[in-house]
Design a protein around this motif. Sequence first.
Motif, PDB file in Angstrom:
ATOM      1  N   PRO A  93       0.849  -1.190   0.000  1.00 38.09           N
ATOM      2  CA  PRO A  93       0.000   0.000   0.000  1.00 38.09           C
ATOM      3  C   PRO A  93       0.883   1.238   0.000  1.00 38.09           C
ATOM      4  N   HIS A  94       0.417   2.311  -0.600  1.00 41.43           N
ATOM      5  CA  HIS A  94       1.227   3.528  -0.680  1.00 41.43           C
ATOM      6  C   HIS A  94       0.381   4.724  -0.310  1.00 41.43           C
ATOM      7  N   ARG A  95       1.058   5.698   0.316  1.00 43.68           N
ATOM      8  CA  ARG A  95       0.353   6.930   0.682  1.00 43.68           C
ATOM      9  C   ARG A  95       1.248   8.123   0.349  1.00 43.68           C
ATOM     10  N   THR A  96       0.635   9.155  -0.202  1.00 45.89           N
ATOM     11  CA  THR A  96       1.334  10.412  -0.452  1.00 45.89           C
ATOM     12  C   THR A  96       0.832  11.453   0.534  1.00 45.89           C
ATOM     13  N   LEU A  97       1.746  12.083   1.253  1.00 46.70           N
ATOM     14  CA  LEU A  97       1.402  13.143   2.201  1.00 46.70           C
ATOM     15  C   LEU A  97       1.992  14.454   1.685  1.00 46.70           C
ATOM     16  N   ARG A  98       1.287  15.549   1.911  1.00 44.26           N
ATOM     17  CA  ARG A  98       1.730  16.839   1.367  1.00 44.26           C
ATOM     18  C   ARG A  98       2.026  17.834   2.473  1.00 44.26           C
ATOM     19  N   TRP A  99       3.122  18.535   2.291  1.00 45.76           N
ATOM     20  CA  TRP A  99       3.490  19.619   3.209  1.00 45.76           C
ATOM     21  C   TRP A  99       2.788  20.881   2.715  1.00 45.76           C
ATOM     22  N   THR A 100       1.782  21.273   3.443  1.00 44.03           N
ATOM     23  CA  THR A 100       0.984  22.425   3.044  1.00 44.03           C
ATOM     24  C   THR A 100       1.357  23.643   3.875  1.00 44.03           C
ATOM     25  N   GLY A 101       0.836  24.788   3.471  1.00 42.04           N
ATOM     26  CA  GLY A 101       1.106  26.009   4.210  1.00 42.04           C
ATOM     27  C   GLY A 101       2.275  26.770   3.639  1.00 42.04           C
ATOM     28  N   PRO A 102       2.555  27.958   4.188  1.00 41.77           N
ATOM     29  CA  PRO A 102       3.651  28.798   3.685  1.00 41.77           C
ATOM     30  C   PRO A 102       4.998  28.147   3.935  1.00 41.77           C
ATOM     31  N   LYS A 103       5.928  28.382   3.025  1.00 42.64           N
ATOM     32  CA  LYS A 103       7.280  27.836   3.136  1.00 42.64           C
ATOM     33  C   LYS A 103       8.239  28.965   3.535  1.00 42.64           C
ATOM     34  N   PRO A 104       9.209  28.677   4.409  1.00 38.60           N
ATOM     35  CA  PRO A 104      10.143  29.728   4.849  1.00 38.60           C
ATOM     36  C   PRO A 104      11.054  30.185   3.717  1.00 38.60           C
ATOM     37  N   LYS A 105      11.474  31.441   3.771  1.00 40.38           N
ATOM     38  CA  LYS A 105      12.376  31.984   2.753  1.00 40.38           C
ATOM     39  C   LYS A 105      13.831  31.632   3.045  1.00 40.38           C
ATOM     40  N   THR A 106      14.125  31.351   4.316  1.00 40.82           N
ATOM     41  CA  THR A 106      15.470  30.915   4.692  1.00 40.82           C
ATOM     42  C   THR A 106      15.375  29.602   5.465  1.00 40.82           C
ATOM     43  N   GLY A 107      16.462  28.826   5.438  1.00 44.05           N
ATOM     44  CA  GLY A 107      16.470  27.555   6.161  1.00 44.05           C
ATOM     45  C   GLY A 107      15.495  26.541   5.591  1.00 44.05           C
ATOM     46  N   LEU A 108      15.267  26.598   4.271  1.00 43.05           N
ATOM     47  CA  LEU A 108      14.274  25.718   3.652  1.00 43.05           C
ATOM     48  C   LEU A 108      14.610  24.235   3.794  1.00 43.05           C
ATOM     49  N   PRO A 109      15.862  23.788   3.554  1.00 48.13           N
ATOM     50  CA  PRO A 109      16.145  22.351   3.693  1.00 48.13           C
ATOM     51  C   PRO A 109      15.829  21.819   5.093  1.00 48.13           C
ATOM     52  N   ALA A 110      16.186  22.578   6.124  1.00 42.07           N
ATOM     53  CA  ALA A 110      15.921  22.128   7.498  1.00 42.07           C
ATOM     54  C   ALA A 110      14.427  22.085   7.772  1.00 42.07           C
ATOM     55  N   ALA A 111      13.696  23.097   7.299  1.00 41.02           N
ATOM     56  CA  ALA A 111      12.251  23.134   7.513  1.00 41.02           C
ATOM     57  C   ALA A 111      11.561  21.988   6.775  1.00 41.02           C
TER      58      ALA A 111
END
Length: 340
Positions: free
Chosen positions: A86-104
């Motif tokens: 079985p497979h599930r796709t989850l989405r990161w929703t909401g605003p994304k930071p302008k800095t530190g994106l990889p860590a977030a």
Amino acid sequence: MSDDQSAISARDAKCLFAGLVTAPAIVLAVSGGPDSVALMWLAARWRRALARGPRLIPVTVDHGLRAEAAREARDVKRLARSLDLPHRTLRWTGPKPKTGLPAAAREARYRLLAQAARKDGATHILTAHTRDDQAETLLMRMLRGSGIAGLSAMARETEREGIRLARPLLDVSKAQLVATLKKARIEFADDPTNRDPAFTRPRLRALMPVLAEEGGDARNLSRLAARLARANAAVEVLADAAERYLALRDRGTSRPGFDAVVFAAMPEEIRLRLLKRAIDRTGHEGRAELGKVESLLAALDRIVGEREGKLKQTLAGAVISVAGGRIRVEPAPPRRTRTR
């Protein structure tokens, strides 16, 4: 494990996942790249060979940062279906930071994976971090001036939000995973951000061939991380013993804190860890930065060494003070919000 250019055998795969036989269910973090696709394929082959074993649930997190991500998630789902998973796709929703994106993005990914694990009754999340990733992590932390704990790089298994986070491929090279997929004729995605020089890890990755010529290849760097992890574990045992000793000395006394003179007699690394532990437990603003704890310890040493004077300093939501020969670490009062 076989050499880096050979496919991983069924026997090798059995060793990789041996400690997971009794888990009721396992979430597999599968992005669609070669490492995670190989993880899913190897885990599925391992599971089929068992009379009874854990349920495997591949989960893809779409961070919403690349247009190709949705298609890659569908490709993972198609492959998972062919493996009877079985497979599930989850989405990161909401605003994304302008800095530190990889860590977030990393934090969001683990949070979503943990949610999926709890929903499916899984005790483990498996990620496809490789020996190459371990070497890059060590280099990143060296450049940031990390202590022994940080230079231990990624642990084979940790706990996060009540779920075990395991990295069974940490001793396997990316080249061997790619060789495994090629032999099985399984396609995988190519994420261009892995080569984007705007991010630190791809820049270090580009340096790896040069470092390898001087002996600093992924195998040796990973071995260094393992040796540092071994040393760090030993120091942690000593810190645990020192913490118990301080507690025993103060048993029966109503005076808060711990004896500054006894504390000062301990090795510097032990004092540093004890102080950081106390601040992390007591404070309410996240974990204290190692460099700031080192500066605080130097100030404490000066006060205790002079056998007079006082100190009161706030760090990471904790108040650290020295008075009457005692060191105290207490919660700091909440910061006042400024009003215009």
